[in-house]
Design an enzyme around this catalytic site. Structure first.
Site, PDB file in Angstrom:
ATOM      1  N   ASN A   9      28.932  -9.653 -22.584  1.00 57.62           N
ATOM      2  CA  ASN A   9      29.513  -8.887 -21.478  1.00 57.62           C
ATOM      3  C   ASN A   9      30.219  -7.626 -22.026  1.00 57.62           C
ATOM      4  OD1 ASN A   9      31.368  -7.933 -19.522  1.00 57.62           O
ATOM      5  ND2 ASN A   9      31.305  -9.894 -18.441  1.00 57.62           N
ATOM      6  N   LYS A  12      33.937  -7.013 -21.033  1.00 58.37           N
ATOM      7  CA  LYS A  12      34.914  -7.796 -21.809  1.00 58.37           C
ATOM      8  C   LYS A  12      35.137  -7.124 -23.168  1.00 58.37           C
ATOM      9  CE  LYS A  12      33.833 -12.592 -20.398  1.00 58.37           C
ATOM     10  NZ  LYS A  12      33.382 -13.886 -20.955  1.00 58.37           N
ATOM     11  N   ASP A  68      35.890 -17.462 -22.454  1.00 55.25           N
ATOM     12  CA  ASP A  68      35.289 -17.968 -21.224  1.00 55.25           C
ATOM     13  C   ASP A  68      36.326 -17.789 -20.130  1.00 55.25           C
ATOM     14  OD1 ASP A  68      32.712 -19.124 -20.325  1.00 55.25           O
ATOM     15  OD2 ASP A  68      34.074 -20.530 -19.360  1.00 55.25           O
ATOM     16  N   PHE A 147      35.259  -4.725 -13.449  1.00 54.88           N
ATOM     17  CA  PHE A 147      33.980  -5.413 -13.317  1.00 54.88           C
ATOM     18  C   PHE A 147      34.191  -6.704 -12.540  1.00 54.88           C
ATOM     19  CE2 PHE A 147      34.213  -9.041 -16.312  1.00 54.88           C
ATOM     20  CZ  PHE A 147      35.387  -8.735 -16.978  1.00 54.88           C
ATOM     21  N   GLY A 148      33.082  -7.427 -12.347  1.00 52.52           N
ATOM     22  CA  GLY A 148      33.154  -8.752 -11.727  1.00 52.52           C
ATOM     23  C   GLY A 148      33.912  -8.753 -10.414  1.00 52.52           C
ATOM     24  N   ASP A 150      36.997  -7.920  -9.866  1.00 49.45           N
ATOM     25  CA  ASP A 150      38.155  -7.011  -9.830  1.00 49.45           C
ATOM     26  C   ASP A 150      38.389  -6.363  -8.449  1.00 49.45           C
ATOM     27  OD1 ASP A 150      38.928  -7.508 -12.410  1.00 49.45           O
ATOM     28  OD2 ASP A 150      38.000  -5.718 -13.266  1.00 49.45           O
ATOM     29  N   LYS A 170      45.449  -2.781 -15.905  1.00 45.71           N
ATOM     30  CA  LYS A 170      44.822  -4.106 -15.757  1.00 45.71           C
ATOM     31  C   LYS A 170      45.091  -4.954 -17.010  1.00 45.71           C
ATOM     32  CE  LYS A 170      40.652  -6.803 -15.522  1.00 45.71           C
ATOM     33  NZ  LYS A 170      39.201  -6.924 -15.658  1.00 45.71           N
ATOM     34  N   HIS A 175      44.694 -11.895 -17.171  1.00 47.04           N
ATOM     35  CA  HIS A 175      44.435 -13.142 -17.894  1.00 47.04           C
ATOM     36  C   HIS A 175      43.944 -12.847 -19.311  1.00 47.04           C
ATOM     37  CE1 HIS A 175      41.028 -11.492 -15.863  1.00 47.04           C
ATOM     38  NE2 HIS A 175      40.168 -12.372 -16.298  1.00 47.04           N
ATOM     39  N   ARG A 176      42.972 -11.920 -19.416  1.00 44.21           N
ATOM     40  CA  ARG A 176      42.418 -11.599 -20.732  1.00 44.21           C
ATOM     41  C   ARG A 176      43.468 -10.908 -21.602  1.00 44.21           C
ATOM     42  NH1 ARG A 176      38.356  -9.801 -18.874  1.00 44.21           N
ATOM     43  NH2 ARG A 176      37.333 -11.826 -19.025  1.00 44.21           N
TER      44      ARG A 176
HETATM   45  P1  ITT Z   1      29.843 -13.945 -21.981  1.00 40.25           P
HETATM   46  O1  ITT Z   1      29.684 -15.402 -21.679  1.00 40.25           O
HETATM   47  O2  ITT Z   1      28.674 -13.389 -22.740  1.00 40.25           O
HETATM   48  O3  ITT Z   1      31.157 -13.613 -22.613  1.00 40.25           O
HETATM   49  P2  ITT Z   1      29.936 -13.719 -19.086  1.00 40.25           P
HETATM   50  O4  ITT Z   1      30.155 -12.575 -18.143  1.00 40.25           O
HETATM   51  O5  ITT Z   1      28.768 -14.628 -18.811  1.00 40.25           O
HETATM   52  O6  ITT Z   1      29.836 -13.119 -20.580  1.00 40.25           O
HETATM   53  P3  ITT Z   1      31.742 -15.917 -18.566  1.00 40.25           P
HETATM   54  O7  ITT Z   1      30.694 -16.956 -18.660  1.00 40.25           O
HETATM   55  O8  ITT Z   1      33.076 -16.180 -19.205  1.00 40.25           O
HETATM   56  O9  ITT Z   1      31.254 -14.539 -19.193  1.00 40.25           O
HETATM   57  O10 ITT Z   1      31.950 -15.575 -17.025  1.00 40.25           O
HETATM   58  C1  ITT Z   1      33.026 -14.834 -16.655  1.00 40.25           C
HETATM   59  C2  ITT Z   1      32.813 -14.278 -15.257  1.00 40.25           C
HETATM   60  O11 ITT Z   1      34.070 -14.364 -14.551  1.00 40.25           O
HETATM   61  C3  ITT Z   1      32.477 -12.799 -15.325  1.00 40.25           C
HETATM   62  O12 ITT Z   1      31.071 -12.583 -15.386  1.00 40.25           O
HETATM   63  C4  ITT Z   1      33.099 -12.292 -14.034  1.00 40.25           C
HETATM   64  O13 ITT Z   1      32.253 -12.547 -12.938  1.00 40.25           O
HETATM   65  C5  ITT Z   1      34.347 -13.167 -13.906  1.00 40.25           C
HETATM   66  N1  ITT Z   1      35.496 -12.515 -14.582  1.00 40.25           N
HETATM   67  C6  ITT Z   1      36.089 -12.907 -15.750  1.00 40.25           C
HETATM   68  N2  ITT Z   1      37.059 -12.058 -16.105  1.00 40.25           N
HETATM   69  C7  ITT Z   1      37.093 -11.116 -15.151  1.00 40.25           C
HETATM   70  C8  ITT Z   1      37.852  -9.960 -14.961  1.00 40.25           C
HETATM   71  O14 ITT Z   1      38.768  -9.565 -15.851  1.00 40.25           O
HETATM   72  N3  ITT Z   1      37.631  -9.218 -13.877  1.00 40.25           N
HETATM   73  C9  ITT Z   1      36.701  -9.576 -12.981  1.00 40.25           C
HETATM   74  N4  ITT Z   1      35.906 -10.634 -13.084  1.00 40.25           N
HETATM   75  C10 ITT Z   1      36.092 -11.417 -14.174  1.00 40.25           C
END
Ligand code: ITT
Length: 191
Positions: A9, A12, A68, A147-148, A150, A170, A175-176
């Site tokens: 990702n 991240k 994760d 992303f995601g 947010d 942010k 959390h991160r």
């Molecule tokens: P990797 O496993 O390769 O690290 P991934 O995106 O598949 O990438 P995860 O399995 O940990 O990672 O899934 C995390 C999901 O949770 C991510 O794809 C987003 O949809 C959501 N997410 C996590 N952190 C977020 C953030 O800071 N802001 C928005 N959405 C987030």
């Protein structure tokens, strides 16, 4: 020191790169030439973080960590949780957001939290760092940064969504950001 961040990702990776100081050099999976998918078969954030870190650790001599993470919504009994990345089944963030907003239509309990669990494998030993941020789910999409999920998450005590904040703001709340701060403190003590 050099350390591999085991993530596919890009968002991240960018966030964590901004947070760690320059003397910690972060290598991506591209940098080490690893491009396979890693199957996340665990039923907790910690297990899935460990799976990702261990797969990469087994393929490189370097120290490694994985993140994760996900969104946990009270009124949806914790969903999307560990399934956050693929909640709508398409792997598309917009679809995930629309699904959540639809499921919460008419729901007054908008409480949720983001969680990130980092698993670090340093000198063959495992360590875990966790960060959480409480907040609420919006009624509609707000903002375009990040992303995601947010655009639909407003952290407690604020009125802007994560997608309306600068990356620095942010990171200072997220959390991160919290999990990475713990990781950073730990690495400072070790080296
Ligand atoms: P990797 O496993 O390769 O690290 P991934 O995106 O598949 O990438 P995860 O399995 O940990 O990672 O899934 C995390 C999901 O949770 C991510 O794809 C987003 O949809 C959501 N997410 C996590 N952190 C977020 C953030 O800071 N802001 C928005 N959405 C987030």
């Amino acid at each position: 020191m050099e350390i591999v961040f085991a993530t596919h990702n890009q968002h991240k990776l960018e966030e964590v790169m901004q947070m760690l100081p320059e003397n910690i050099s972060l290598l991506s999976l591209d940098d080490i030439g690893f491009n396979q998918e890693i199957e996340e078969t665990g039923d907790t954030f910690a297990l899935n973080a460990a799976i990702k870190a261990k797969v990469i650790s087994a393929s490189t001599e370097r120290n490694v960590f994985a993140d994760d993470s996900g969104l946990v919504i009270e009124a949806l009994n914790g969903a999307p949780g560990i399934y956050s990345a693929r909640y709508a089944g398409t792997g598309n963030s917009k679809d995930n957001i629309v699904k959540v907003l639809n499921e919460l239509k008419g729901e007054t309990n908008r409480n949720a939290y983001f969680i990130a669990v980092i698993c670090l494998i340093l000198d063959k030993k495992e360590y875990y760092f966790e960060g959480r941020i409480n907040g609420t789910i919006t009624e509609e999409i707000m903002g375009e940064e990040g992303f995601g999920y947010d655009p639909i998450f407003i952290p407690e005590g604020h009125s802007l969504s994560f997608a309306q904040m600068s990356p620095e703001q942010k990171n200072s709340l997220s959390h991160r950001g919290k999990a990475v701060e713990l990781l950073h403190d730990f690495l400072l003590k070790k080296h």
